[in-house]
Design an enzyme around this catalytic site. Structure first.
Site, short mmCIF file in Angstrom:
data_model
loop_
_atom_site.label_atom_id
_atom_site.label_comp_id
_atom_site.label_asym_id
_atom_site.label_seq_id
_atom_site.Cartn_x
_atom_site.Cartn_y
_atom_site.Cartn_z
N GLY A 274 0.80 -1.21 0.00
CA GLY A 274 0.00 0.00 0.00
C GLY A 274 0.84 1.27 0.00
O GLY A 274 0.54 2.23 -0.72
N THR A 275 1.90 1.27 0.78
CA THR A 275 2.73 2.47 0.88
C THR A 275 3.35 2.81 -0.47
O THR A 275 3.29 3.96 -0.93
CB THR A 275 3.84 2.25 1.93
OG1 THR A 275 3.22 1.90 3.17
CG2 THR A 275 4.68 3.50 2.12
N ASN B 170 -8.52 3.54 8.20
CA ASN B 170 -7.93 2.41 8.92
C ASN B 170 -8.08 2.52 10.44
O ASN B 170 -7.96 1.54 11.14
CB ASN B 170 -6.46 2.26 8.55
CG ASN B 170 -5.71 3.57 8.60
OD1 ASN B 170 -6.05 4.53 7.90
ND2 ASN B 170 -4.70 3.64 9.44
N GLN C 38 -8.06 -0.57 3.19
CA GLN C 38 -8.96 -1.13 4.21
C GLN C 38 -10.29 -1.55 3.62
O GLN C 38 -11.03 -2.33 4.23
CB GLN C 38 -9.19 -0.10 5.33
CG GLN C 38 -7.98 0.20 6.16
CD GLN C 38 -7.51 -0.98 7.01
OE1 GLN C 38 -8.29 -1.88 7.34
NE2 GLN C 38 -6.24 -1.00 7.34
N THR D 50 12.26 -7.40 -10.14
CA THR D 50 11.70 -8.73 -10.36
C THR D 50 10.37 -8.88 -9.63
O THR D 50 10.26 -8.54 -8.46
CB THR D 50 12.69 -9.81 -9.87
OG1 THR D 50 13.92 -9.63 -10.56
CG2 THR D 50 12.15 -11.21 -10.12
N CYS E 115 1.62 2.30 12.45
CA CYS E 115 2.77 3.16 12.27
C CYS E 115 2.80 4.23 13.35
O CYS E 115 3.85 4.69 13.76
CB CYS E 115 2.74 3.83 10.91
SG CYS E 115 1.85 2.88 9.70
C1 PLP Z 1 -1.99 -0.67 5.68
C2 PLP Z 1 -2.36 0.53 4.93
C3 PLP Z 1 -1.44 1.15 4.08
C4 PLP Z 1 -0.01 0.69 3.95
O1 PLP Z 1 0.10 -0.54 3.32
P1 PLP Z 1 1.47 -1.39 3.38
O2 PLP Z 1 1.17 -2.58 2.55
O3 PLP Z 1 1.72 -1.68 4.80
O4 PLP Z 1 2.53 -0.55 2.79
C5 PLP Z 1 -1.85 2.26 3.38
N1 PLP Z 1 -3.10 2.74 3.50
C6 PLP Z 1 -4.01 2.17 4.32
C7 PLP Z 1 -5.37 2.75 4.41
C8 PLP Z 1 -3.67 1.05 5.06
O5 PLP Z 1 -4.57 0.51 5.87
#
Ligand code: PLP
Length: 416
Positions: A76-77, A170, A205, A263, A350
């Site tokens: 996600g990040t 989240n 989420q 990769t 975080c």
């Molecule tokens: C967990 C989360 C992320 C980050 O995702 P990662 O896979 O940990 O990098 C970003 N946005 C939301 C809303 C999340 O819940």
């Protein structure tokens, strides 16, 4: 390693979910047998390439996208960073050239987001704002964590290059009206005869519970990750609408249509596709089951004096419960619950290393004092009513013990 408690109640599914056994099963062959690199020309490589293609097709179908609109990332990040950085870098000169050819003031590309975004959206945007690379508007939310479309509309201007608004929060679970927001942006573009702004939504989420059809949502970019939907960690995707130009964050071997080199995480991608498939197939039934459990837990916790439910009462994720208790520290409550084998959270994973209250709870208007005592329980596929009964049973004692030690005694007006 730290030993596991005998009786473990995991209620932190917004932080991450366990891998579903059905997901692990389909991933297994891609570690030791079919371990090829999709870029290799031999049979092993072609087999790996084929399975990445199939996984991409599966996912594209589930979100109503074309295959070439799905870019795999590390989570996600990274997807959020790629979306934000990619759009700003690719379009910043175009938007400034065409709009402000005769202007003395130096204008910057304008980005709109909200005060309750995940750090993976807020931090890069705030950084670029500080570096004077963008002009940033952070929309506030109401008491229940919802943004107002009117506020968004009045924030839009000719230099607005990008709008990024998450689909579901989240920390408090509030769901935003993404389709309506998308429509408002489309209307604005039409009226102003422009392709700007692009619309990005972080749906990490939401993916386990809500319809992610990108045409219904009118999003140009959409972030989904695997680790929140019972897939493996470290894999995610960015949906990128055809014709939307972005700059890559990572350059190299040219994988993912040159937009994300490196990769491919083949077993991860296979597992991610399976996880999304399962989430899609089961989300309706699972949402009904979890909503019932969620409301049961809320009802139980609300019997504790000086408590408040955070987030939207109904437009919230079926698995999300966030409650504030006056006169306690959320972190201390999480430690006490941990000692009882209950895994909960104060907010985002975080943020939990700092002792500042959550930016999301503060954004909903709660005072600093009241925001300190927030605890999040997020339910999952294996959560049972018996587990919640146990939480409801131990929680009053935990809160009472903490309040006995507390130097403060706030009254309910702190929740107003
Ligand atoms: C967990 C989360 C992320 C980050 O995702 P990662 O896979 O940990 O990098 C970003 N946005 C939301 C809303 C999340 O819940």
């Amino acid at each position: 390693m730290i030993p596991l408690p005998k009786k473990l109640i995991y209620l932190d599914h917004a932080a991450t979910t366990p891998v579903d056994a059905r997901v692990l099963e389909v991933m297994q062959p891609y570690f030791m047998e079919d371990f090829g690199n999709p870029s290799s020309f031999h049979t092993m490589g072609m087999r790996a390439k084929e399975v990445v293609t199939t996984s991409r097709k599966t996912i594209a179908h589930l979100i109503g996208a074309h295959d070439d609109e799905v870019l795999f990332t590390s989570g996600g990040t990274e997807s959020n960073s790629l979306a934000l950085f990619g759009i700003i870098q690719a379009h910043k000169s175009a938007i400034l050239d065409t709009r402000y050819s005769i202007s003395d003031t130096i204008s910057l590309p304008h980005v709109i987001t909200t005060s309750i975004e995940h750090h993976a959206v807020l931090e890069p945007l705030l950084h670029w704002q500080k570096q004077k690379q963008i002009e940033l508007t952070v929309l506030s939310v109401d008491r229940e964590g919802r943004v107002s479309i009117k506020d968004l509309e009045s924030a839009l201007k000719p230099t607005t290059i990008l709008v990024s608004i998450m689909m579901a929060n989240n920390e408090i679970g509030t769901i935003q009206p993404i389709a309506d927001i998308g429509r408002a942006i489309l209307t604005w573009r039409k009226e102003h005869k422009t392709i700007y702004p692009f619309f990005h939504s972080d749906a990490c989420q939401a993916a386990g519970f809500l319809d992610l059809n990108v045409d219904k949502l009118h999003t140009d970019l959409l972030t989904i990750n695997s680790s929140k939907i019972y897939g493996p960690k470290g894999v995610g995707l960015l949906y990128l609408r055809r014709g939307t130009k972005i700059e890559p964050l990572v350059r190299g071997g040219g994988q993912e249509r040159n937009l994300r080199s490196g990769t491919e995480n083949v077993p991860g991608i296979v597992g991610f596709a399976k996880a999304l498939e399962l989430a899609h197939a089961e989300r309706e039934q699972e949402s009904i089951r979890l909503t019932e459990l969620r409301d049961y837990l809320v009802e139980g916790l609300m019997k504790i004096p000086k408590s408040r439910l955070n987030g939207h009462p109904t437009d919230r994720l079926p698995n999300s419960v966030n409650v504030s208790f006056l006169d306690i520290e959320g972190e201390a409550a999480v430690l006490y619950l941990d000692a009882e084998g209950i895994m909960a959270s104060t907010g985002s994973a975080c943020a939990s290393s700092s002792l500042d209250p959550s930016h999301v709870i503060l954004a909903t208007g709660l005072s600093y004092e009241a925001a300190h005592g927030s605890i999040r329980f997020t339910l999952g596929r294996k959560t049972t009513k018996e587990e919640l009964d146990h939480v409801i049973k131990v929680m009053p004692g935990v809160i009472e013990r903490l309040r006995k030690m507390s130097p403060v005694n706030l009254d309910m007006k702190y929740f107003e």
